[in-house]
Scaffold this motif. Structure first.
Motif, mmCIF file in Angstrom:
data_model
loop_
_atom_site.group_PDB
_atom_site.id
_atom_site.type_symbol
_atom_site.label_atom_id
_atom_site.label_comp_id
_atom_site.label_asym_id
_atom_site.label_seq_id
_atom_site.Cartn_x
_atom_site.Cartn_y
_atom_site.Cartn_z
ATOM 1 N N ILE A 1 0.781 -1.120 0.012
ATOM 2 C CA ILE A 1 0.034 0.193 0.064
ATOM 3 C C ILE A 1 0.946 1.207 0.337
ATOM 4 C CG2 ILE A 1 -2.227 0.880 1.051
ATOM 5 C CD1 ILE A 1 -2.325 -1.410 -0.178
ATOM 6 N N SER A 2 2.349 0.973 0.542
ATOM 7 C CA SER A 2 2.814 2.877 0.391
ATOM 8 C C SER A 2 3.417 2.980 -0.513
ATOM 9 C CB SER A 2 4.291 2.175 1.986
ATOM 10 O OG SER A 2 4.959 1.693 1.680
ATOM 11 N N GLU A 3 3.878 1.859 -1.637
ATOM 12 C CA GLU A 3 4.234 2.223 -3.107
ATOM 13 C C GLU A 3 2.942 2.996 -3.456
ATOM 14 O OE1 GLU A 3 5.847 -0.436 -6.630
ATOM 15 O OE2 GLU A 3 6.163 -1.195 -5.116
ATOM 16 N N VAL A 4 1.475 2.345 -3.701
ATOM 17 C CA VAL A 4 0.637 3.095 -4.008
ATOM 18 C C VAL A 4 0.964 4.696 -3.621
ATOM 19 C CG1 VAL A 4 -1.693 3.064 -4.964
ATOM 20 C CG2 VAL A 4 -0.549 0.740 -4.166
ATOM 21 N N THR B 1 3.049 6.309 -2.084
ATOM 22 C CA THR B 1 3.708 7.041 -3.268
ATOM 23 C C THR B 1 3.973 7.287 -4.348
ATOM 24 O OG1 THR B 1 5.613 5.797 -2.060
ATOM 25 C CG2 THR B 1 6.536 6.710 -3.248
ATOM 26 N N ASN B 2 3.188 6.057 -5.304
ATOM 27 C CA ASN B 2 2.990 6.712 -6.504
ATOM 28 C C ASN B 2 2.304 7.526 -7.302
ATOM 29 O OD1 ASN B 2 5.267 5.401 -8.241
ATOM 30 N ND2 ASN B 2 3.594 3.271 -7.654
ATOM 31 N N LEU B 3 0.993 7.704 -5.569
ATOM 32 C CA LEU B 3 0.059 8.654 -6.080
ATOM 33 C C LEU B 3 0.145 9.719 -5.859
ATOM 34 C CD1 LEU B 3 -3.021 6.402 -4.093
ATOM 35 C CD2 LEU B 3 -2.985 7.392 -6.485
ATOM 36 N N GLU B 4 1.875 10.527 -5.052
ATOM 37 C CA GLU B 4 2.085 11.325 -4.398
ATOM 38 C C GLU B 4 2.603 11.997 -5.986
ATOM 39 O OE1 GLU B 4 1.667 13.206 -2.134
ATOM 40 O OE2 GLU B 4 1.323 11.952 -0.547
ATOM 41 N N ARG B 5 3.727 10.982 -6.959
ATOM 42 C CA ARG B 5 4.231 11.289 -7.632
ATOM 43 C C ARG B 5 3.062 12.137 -8.731
ATOM 44 N NH1 ARG B 5 6.352 8.734 -12.130
ATOM 45 N NH2 ARG B 5 5.325 6.417 -11.420
ATOM 46 N N VAL B 6 1.492 11.341 -9.275
ATOM 47 C CA VAL B 6 1.265 11.777 -9.760
ATOM 48 C C VAL B 6 0.171 13.317 -10.120
ATOM 49 C CG1 VAL B 6 -1.452 11.661 -10.890
ATOM 50 C CG2 VAL B 6 0.146 9.888 -10.606
ATOM 51 N N TYR B 7 0.763 13.763 -8.356
ATOM 52 C CA TYR B 7 0.208 14.921 -8.371
ATOM 53 C C TYR B 7 1.076 15.982 -8.523
ATOM 54 C CZ TYR B 7 -1.464 18.764 -4.883
ATOM 55 O OH TYR B 7 -2.122 19.468 -4.774
ATOM 56 N N LYS B 8 2.352 15.731 -8.387
ATOM 57 C CA LYS B 8 3.377 16.532 -7.952
ATOM 58 C C LYS B 8 3.356 16.624 -9.825
ATOM 59 C CE LYS B 8 5.918 15.444 -4.283
ATOM 60 N NZ LYS B 8 6.807 14.767 -3.491
ATOM 61 N N GLU B 9 2.786 16.180 -10.818
ATOM 62 C CA GLU B 9 4.048 15.923 -12.277
ATOM 63 C C GLU B 9 2.732 16.464 -12.670
ATOM 64 O OE1 GLU B 9 4.887 12.293 -13.264
ATOM 65 O OE2 GLU B 9 6.789 11.652 -12.421
ATOM 66 N N LYS B 10 2.690 17.830 -12.682
ATOM 67 C CA LYS B 10 1.629 18.826 -13.230
ATOM 68 C C LYS B 10 1.641 18.451 -14.913
ATOM 69 C CE LYS B 10 -0.778 19.837 -9.001
ATOM 70 N NZ LYS B 10 -1.840 19.414 -8.765
ATOM 71 N N HIS B 11 3.038 18.589 -15.650
ATOM 72 C CA HIS B 11 3.409 19.209 -16.779
ATOM 73 C C HIS B 11 2.840 18.327 -17.449
ATOM 74 C CE1 HIS B 11 5.037 20.340 -20.017
ATOM 75 N NE2 HIS B 11 6.012 19.206 -19.964
ATOM 76 N N LYS B 12 2.718 16.871 -16.759
ATOM 77 C CA LYS B 12 2.974 15.254 -17.917
ATOM 78 C C LYS B 12 1.043 15.150 -17.637
ATOM 79 C CE LYS B 12 3.498 10.332 -17.742
ATOM 80 N NZ LYS B 12 3.927 9.532 -16.591
#
Length: 381
Positions: A330-333, A335-346
Motif C-alpha cells: 500500500i505504501s508504494e501505491v 508514493t506513486n499517487l504522490e508522484r502523480v499529484y506533483k507531475e502537473k506538466h505531465k
C-alpha cells in the motif's frame, strides 16, 4: 463472410457490462463493414430473463440474434435450445467465434463445435487470469479444466485483447496456442461531455466500474488515506450492498470517509461527463484483461493511474498516458499517487495529446479490419 458469434449473454442485457459491450460493438461494426453476422445467445439478464422472442431471428442494430431460453441462472446459463441450434447450423458459417469461458453454456458449445468438426475462435475475455482461476469455485474450475477444458481448448484458435492476456492464456496449454492479439472495440462516438471540472476544487480522482473485490477499490482507499495532498475520490458504479458497505466502513476506519463520495451508476453519456470532471482516473484492480474504462477516460484527455495487473497498463506506459503501480504494498501505491499529484506538466500533456492518440489507435474500422484479416487467415486454412 458469414460469421457466428456464440455468447451466453447479449444486449439488451446491459447488466453484464464490459464483456457484452465489446462483443456487440464488434458484431455491429462487422455488419457495417459488409459482413453477415449472427449471434446465438440466451435470455440471461442477471436474475431475470430478457423479454424477447425465443428461438426466432431478431434483428438487433443490424445483427441477427437468436435468443434461447435458459433453465439455470447464475453463470451456468444451461440452454438445450442454444446447444441444439449450434449443432444443427454451425457448419453453415465461414467463421465461428466463441466468447468467454467457464460457463457450462459456452464449454458445452465448444464441445458441440468439436463434435461437428468445426474449429472455432475463442475469446476468453480474461477468464484465464490467476485471479479468476483461484477465486469463485476454484475446485469446480480445476475439475472442469482437467476433465474436458484443455481437450476442448486444443480445438480452438485464440483471440485476446492484450499481451498480458496472451501470456495468461498461453500458460493454460502445454503447447503453443495459435492465435492473435487484437484490441477490443470501444465506443468513442457517444455524446461528448460539456464543460469540465469546476475551478477551486481539490485534486479529484475518479473510479467507475462494477464495485467488486476484483477492482481493488479497497487498495485505493487505503493508499489515499496516507497521501499528503488534499483530494476527493468519486466512486461511480454499483455492487453488492454488503461489499459496498464494507468499503464505506473501511473509509471510516482509514479516516478519509469525508473525502470519498459514492455517486452511483452512470449511463454512457453520464460517464463521459464524469471523466471530464476529474483530474485522474484510477483503477487498482487485481486483474483486468483489457478495461474499456481506461480508453474511455483517455479519449477525453483524462490521465489514468493503473495497477500493473490491468491489461492496458503496458499500452499506457508505452504511450506515456498515465502512471502504473504495483499494488502488493500500500505504501508504494501511496508514493506513486504522490508522484502523480506533483507531475502537473505531465497531466497537462496527457490532456492535450491523449484524445488524438486514442482516436487513432482505437478507430473502429481500423480494428475491425484486423479482425476480418484474422478471420480470413483462419478461413484460408
Amino acid at each position: 463472410m458469414k460469421i457466428l458469434f456464440v455468447i451466453p449473454v447479449y444486449k439488451p442485457a446491459y447488466i453484464y457490462g464490459g464483456l457484452m459491450a465489446v462483443v456487440y460493438l464488434l458484431a455491429e461494426s462487422l455488419v457495417r463493414n459488409g459482413h453477415d453476422v449472427t449471434v446465438y445467445t440466451t435470455t440471461a439478464n442477471g436474475k431475470e430473463e430478457l423479454d424477447v422472442k425465443v428461438g426466432e431471428e431478431v434483428l438487433v442494430d443490424g445483427v441477427k440474434v437468436f435468443y434461447f431460453k435458459r433453465y439455470t441462472k447464475g453463470n451456468s446459463h444451461l440452454s438445450p435450445g442454444f446447444w441444439n441450434k449450434i449443432f444443427l447450423t454451425v457448419k453453415d458459417f465461414d467463421v465461428v467465434h466463441l466468447h468467454s469461458w467457464w460457463s457450462p453454456a459456452i464449454v458445452a458449445a465448444a464441445a458441440v463445435c468439436r463434435l461437428r468438426g468445426v474449429k472455432p475462435i475463442l475469446s476468453p475475455h480474461g477468464m484465464f487470469c490467476d485471479y479468476i482461476l483461484t477465486t469463485n469455485n476454484k475446485v469446480k474450475k480445476q475439475i472442469l479444466q482437467t476433465v474436458v477444458g484443455k481437450s476442448l481448448l486444443k480445438n480452438t484458435f485464440l483471440h485476446v485483447s492484450t499481451p498480458m492476456e496472451w501470456k495468461e492464456s498461453q500458460a493454460i496449454l502445454k503447447n503453443p496456442w495459435e492465435g492473435a492479439i487484437i484490441s477490443n472495440l470501444v465506443e468513442l462516438d457517444s455524446v461528448k461531455p460539456t464543460g469540465g471540472k469546476k475551478p477551486g476544487q481539490p485534486f479529484t480522482i475518479g473510479f467507475i466500474s462494477r464495485i467488486d473485490p476484483k477492482k481493488g477499490l479497497d487498495i485505493l482507499i487505503k493508499a489515499l488515506s496516507k497521501v499528503s495532498f488534499d483530494y476527493r475520490l468519486q466512486v461511480a458504479g454499483t455492487g453488492e450492498d454488503e461489499y459496498v458497505n464494507s468499503l464505506k466502513a473501511l473509509a471510516v476506519e482509514c479516516g478519509n470517509a469525508d473525502k470519498v463520495k459514492w455517486v452511483g451508476w452512470k449511463n454512457n453519456v453520464q460517464k463521459m461527463q464524469f471523466y471530464s470532471e476529474i483530474d485522474l482516473f484510477a483503477l487498482t484492480s487485481h486483474n483486468e484483461n483489457f478495461a474499456v474504462v481506461v480508453i474511455e477516460s483517455l479519449s477525453i484527455g483524462t490521465p489514468v493511474f493503473l495497477s500493473r495487473s490491468v491489461g492496458l497498463s503496458g499500452y499506457v506506459e508505452s504511450k506515456d498516458l498515465g502512471w502504473v503501480t504495483d499494488i502488493e504494498d500500500i505504501s508504494e501505491v501511496t508514493t506513486n499517487l504522490e508522484r502523480v499529484y506533483k507531475e502537473k506538466h505531465k497531466q497537462e500533456v496527457i490532456k492535450e495529446t491523449a484524445p488524438a492518440i486514442i482516436a487513432h489507435d482505437f478507430n473502429k474500422d481500423y480494428l475491425t479490419n484486423q479482425y476480418t484479416d484474422y478471420y480470413k487467415t483462419l478461413l484460408a486454412k
